[in-house]
Design a protein around this motif. Structure first.
Motif, PDB file in Angstrom:
ATOM      1  N   VAL A 125      -3.091   5.041 -11.516  1.00  0.00           N
ATOM      2  CA  VAL A 125      -2.446   6.352 -11.674  1.00  0.00           C
ATOM      3  C   VAL A 125      -1.494   6.607 -10.514  1.00  0.00           C
ATOM      4  O   VAL A 125      -0.368   7.101 -10.702  1.00  0.00           O
ATOM      5  CB  VAL A 125      -3.500   7.476 -11.777  1.00  0.00           C
ATOM      6  N   ALA A 126      -1.933   6.275  -9.306  1.00  0.00           N
ATOM      7  CA  ALA A 126      -1.053   6.444  -8.147  1.00  0.00           C
ATOM      8  C   ALA A 126       0.178   5.548  -8.257  1.00  0.00           C
ATOM      9  O   ALA A 126       1.278   5.931  -7.827  1.00  0.00           O
ATOM     10  CB  ALA A 126      -1.828   6.133  -6.864  1.00  0.00           C
ATOM     11  N   LEU A 127       0.012   4.365  -8.852  1.00  0.00           N
ATOM     12  CA  LEU A 127       1.164   3.498  -9.082  1.00  0.00           C
ATOM     13  C   LEU A 127       2.111   4.121 -10.100  1.00  0.00           C
ATOM     14  O   LEU A 127       3.346   4.066  -9.922  1.00  0.00           O
ATOM     15  CB  LEU A 127       0.703   2.121  -9.555  1.00  0.00           C
ATOM     16  N   ALA A 128       1.563   4.712 -11.163  1.00  0.00           N
ATOM     17  CA  ALA A 128       2.411   5.407 -12.140  1.00  0.00           C
ATOM     18  C   ALA A 128       3.216   6.518 -11.469  1.00  0.00           C
ATOM     19  O   ALA A 128       4.414   6.686 -11.743  1.00  0.00           O
ATOM     20  CB  ALA A 128       1.546   5.980 -13.263  1.00  0.00           C
ATOM     21  N   LYS A 129       2.578   7.250 -10.584  1.00  0.00           N
ATOM     22  CA  LYS A 129       3.268   8.307  -9.838  1.00  0.00           C
ATOM     23  C   LYS A 129       4.421   7.727  -9.016  1.00  0.00           C
ATOM     24  O   LYS A 129       5.529   8.290  -8.990  1.00  0.00           O
ATOM     25  CB  LYS A 129       2.274   9.019  -8.917  1.00  0.00           C
ATOM     26  N   LYS A 130       4.174   6.600  -8.361  1.00  0.00           N
ATOM     27  CA  LYS A 130       5.213   5.967  -7.542  1.00  0.00           C
ATOM     28  C   LYS A 130       6.380   5.500  -8.409  1.00  0.00           C
ATOM     29  O   LYS A 130       7.556   5.666  -8.031  1.00  0.00           O
ATOM     30  CB  LYS A 130       4.631   4.793  -6.762  1.00  0.00           C
ATOM     31  N   LEU A 131       6.093   4.903  -9.563  1.00  0.00           N
ATOM     32  CA  LEU A 131       7.161   4.456 -10.453  1.00  0.00           C
ATOM     33  C   LEU A 131       8.034   5.625 -10.903  1.00  0.00           C
ATOM     34  O   LEU A 131       9.261   5.510 -10.975  1.00  0.00           O
ATOM     35  CB  LEU A 131       6.565   3.747 -11.673  1.00  0.00           C
ATOM     36  N   ILE A 132       7.389   6.761 -11.179  1.00  0.00           N
ATOM     37  CA  ILE A 132       8.146   7.949 -11.583  1.00  0.00           C
ATOM     38  C   ILE A 132       8.994   8.455 -10.419  1.00  0.00           C
ATOM     39  O   ILE A 132      10.184   8.753 -10.584  1.00  0.00           O
ATOM     40  CB  ILE A 132       7.179   9.048 -12.084  1.00  0.00           C
ATOM     41  N   GLN A 133       8.397   8.544  -9.235  1.00  0.00           N
ATOM     42  CA  GLN A 133       9.136   9.030  -8.064  1.00  0.00           C
ATOM     43  C   GLN A 133      10.300   8.113  -7.708  1.00  0.00           C
ATOM     44  O   GLN A 133      11.340   8.591  -7.233  1.00  0.00           O
ATOM     45  CB  GLN A 133       8.191   9.162  -6.872  1.00  0.00           C
ATOM     46  N   ASP A 134      10.134   6.817  -7.939  1.00  0.00           N
ATOM     47  CA  ASP A 134      11.197   5.852  -7.645  1.00  0.00           C
ATOM     48  C   ASP A 134      12.271   5.815  -8.729  1.00  0.00           C
ATOM     49  O   ASP A 134      13.243   5.037  -8.609  1.00  0.00           O
ATOM     50  CB  ASP A 134      10.605   4.450  -7.482  1.00  0.00           C
ATOM     51  N   GLY A 135      12.113   6.610  -9.781  1.00  0.00           N
ATOM     52  CA  GLY A 135      13.115   6.671 -10.846  1.00  0.00           C
ATOM     53  C   GLY A 135      13.024   5.554 -11.860  1.00  0.00           C
ATOM     54  O   GLY A 135      13.924   5.398 -12.694  1.00  0.00           O
ATOM     55  N   ARG A 136      11.931   4.780 -11.846  1.00  0.00           N
ATOM     56  CA  ARG A 136      11.838   3.631 -12.746  1.00  0.00           C
ATOM     57  C   ARG A 136      11.694   4.047 -14.216  1.00  0.00           C
ATOM     58  O   ARG A 136      12.011   3.268 -15.114  1.00  0.00           O
ATOM     59  CB  ARG A 136      10.650   2.750 -12.347  1.00  0.00           C
ATOM     60  N   LEU A 137      11.213   5.266 -14.461  1.00  0.00           N
ATOM     61  CA  LEU A 137      11.064   5.739 -15.840  1.00  0.00           C
ATOM     62  C   LEU A 137      12.254   6.588 -16.283  1.00  0.00           C
ATOM     63  O   LEU A 137      12.325   6.991 -17.444  1.00  0.00           O
ATOM     64  CB  LEU A 137       9.765   6.540 -16.015  1.00  0.00           C
ATOM     65  N   GLY A 138      13.179   6.864 -15.382  1.00  0.00           N
ATOM     66  CA  GLY A 138      14.344   7.665 -15.721  1.00  0.00           C
ATOM     67  C   GLY A 138      13.976   9.107 -16.034  1.00  0.00           C
ATOM     68  O   GLY A 138      13.054   9.683 -15.445  1.00  0.00           O
ATOM     69  N   LYS A 139      14.683   9.687 -16.968  1.00  0.00           N
ATOM     70  CA  LYS A 139      14.404  11.055 -17.396  1.00  0.00           C
ATOM     71  C   LYS A 139      13.173  11.038 -18.302  1.00  0.00           C
ATOM     72  O   LYS A 139      13.115  10.301 -19.283  1.00  0.00           O
ATOM     73  CB  LYS A 139      15.596  11.647 -18.156  1.00  0.00           C
TER      74      LYS A 139
END
Length: 369
Positions: A125-139
């Motif tokens: 879950v913390a990795l998912a948060k990091k991916l979102i913060q890094d913009g990897r999921l976009g909008k």
């Protein structure tokens, strides 16, 4: 205090190099024989049957409130007024008004505070948060979450305290829907409006009799009214424009602890399932078409959040370690004078959503937050 909390305090010093010494001073419970046994089992130095004596003890710095919901506010407010750090199980209050009084109390006293939304602290879950913060999921477009269990699907299951509104505050809604609400807020952002439905399938149950150590509460021949929801679901609009669905049930036969979410964005998607809590599925929309597909990530490498404090890669951790991670973050931030996350602010905001969904179900209408 339950097994998970006790084990977490016992283990947190083992896996994390903390800036403070964690001493398990006193465990408190109403039944002296049971609490003495728990103290011996989990390594507490002392035990007590009166929570007020624990709050008043000058040797104790942190009060962990893991009682039924109808006692959270009284204990937490008294602890804050005594100058103690206050950690509390979710939801922090049985009502929005209680949650607000608890938040006001810790803020007025200036004491640290935390709420046990421990699923934030799973490495995946913390990795998912990091991916979102890094913009990897976009909008972000979609949040899709379910939390499904089946432990009360049997209509002969007794009327335990979790099925009584005056004690628990709500049923499935506050018990497990609160978790995916917190995860939605943590990963996507604040909610704007909701439209929900709460439902009770079994209206009456056998009244719980005496407690058996192995089987739990035994049912009697008398029947009592169930006053909480068995299932809860709602749709939501987030302030950032994303759409969300939330479904929680304790009647999903075959599902034991199916806490799953999927997030879809312009740049990719992630999928998490607590029953496989070390795994995160990631779809990267930026790679060439011929290599599109979900990648299964084992979030156990030293580079993954929290994972480096435990075992070598692919040596998985479990449910209990989410509490260890939460406590490690809490004590580290306390020592540094930083905000603990999640805290009573999160607890109050989650309660605002719980309350709005309940009002929506009653009025059959959209409710703004």
């Amino acid at each position: 205090m339950g097994k998970a909390h006790s084990n977490a305090y016992r283990q947190v010093g083992r896996f994390f190099d903390l800036p403070v010494n964690v001493h398990m001073h006193t465990i408190c419970g109403r039944n002296e024989a049971a609490v003495k046994k728990a103290a011996d089992t989990f390594g507490w130095t002392n035990y007590e049957t009166d929570w007020r004596k624990v709050v008043e003890n000058p040797e104790i710095d942190v009060i962990d409130v893991s009682t039924p919901g109808n006692t959270h506010a009284e204990i937490a407010i008294a602890a804050a007024e005594a100058g103690k750090a206050v950690f509390c199980e979710k939801p922090i209050g049985n009502t929005l008004e209680e949650a607000k009084r608890m938040l006001d109390a810790v803020q007025k006293a200036g004491v640290p505070h935390a709420v046990f939304h421990n699923y934030r602290k799973a490495p995946a879950v913390a990795l998912a948060k990091k991916l979102i913060q890094d913009g990897r999921l976009g909008k972000i477009y979609h949040w899709r979450a379910t939390y499904l269990q089946d432990w009360i699907a049997d209509p002969n299951f007794p009327l335990v305290w979790r099925l009584q509104k005056e004690i628990a505050g709500s049923g499935t809604h506050g018990d497990i829907n609160a978790h995916i609400i917190d995860l939605g807020r943590h990963l996507i952002g604040e909610l704007d409006e909701v439209s929900g439905l709460l439902h009770t399938f079994i209206k009456e149950r056998p009244i719980a009799g005496e407690i058996d150590d192995k089987l739990g509460a035994k049912a009697s021949s008398q029947m009592g009214k169930v006053t909480v929801d068995d299932a809860a679901m709602f749709i939501a609009k987030f302030k950032n424009g994303a759409l969300g669905t939330f479904e929680a049930s304790r009647f999903a036969v075959g599902r034991k602890n199916y806490n799953r979410f999927e997030i879809n964005g312009s740049g990719g998607s992630v999928v998490f399932n607590l029953e496989k809590m070390n795994e995160l599925e990631f779809y990267d929309n930026s790679v060439p078409d011929e290599t599109h597909g979900f990648t299964l990530i084992q979030a156990t490498e030293g580079c993954h959040p929290y994972a480096g404090h435990y075992w070598p890669a692919a040596h998985i951790i479990g449910y209990a370690e989410t509490f260890v991670n939460l406590l490690a973050d809490a004590f580290t931030n306390m020592e540094a004078g930083k905000r603990i996350e999640p805290d009573f602010v999160d607890g109050y905001e989650n309660q605002r959503v719980l309350d709005a969904v309940e009002r929506s179900s009653e009025t059959r209408s959209w409710v703004s937050l």
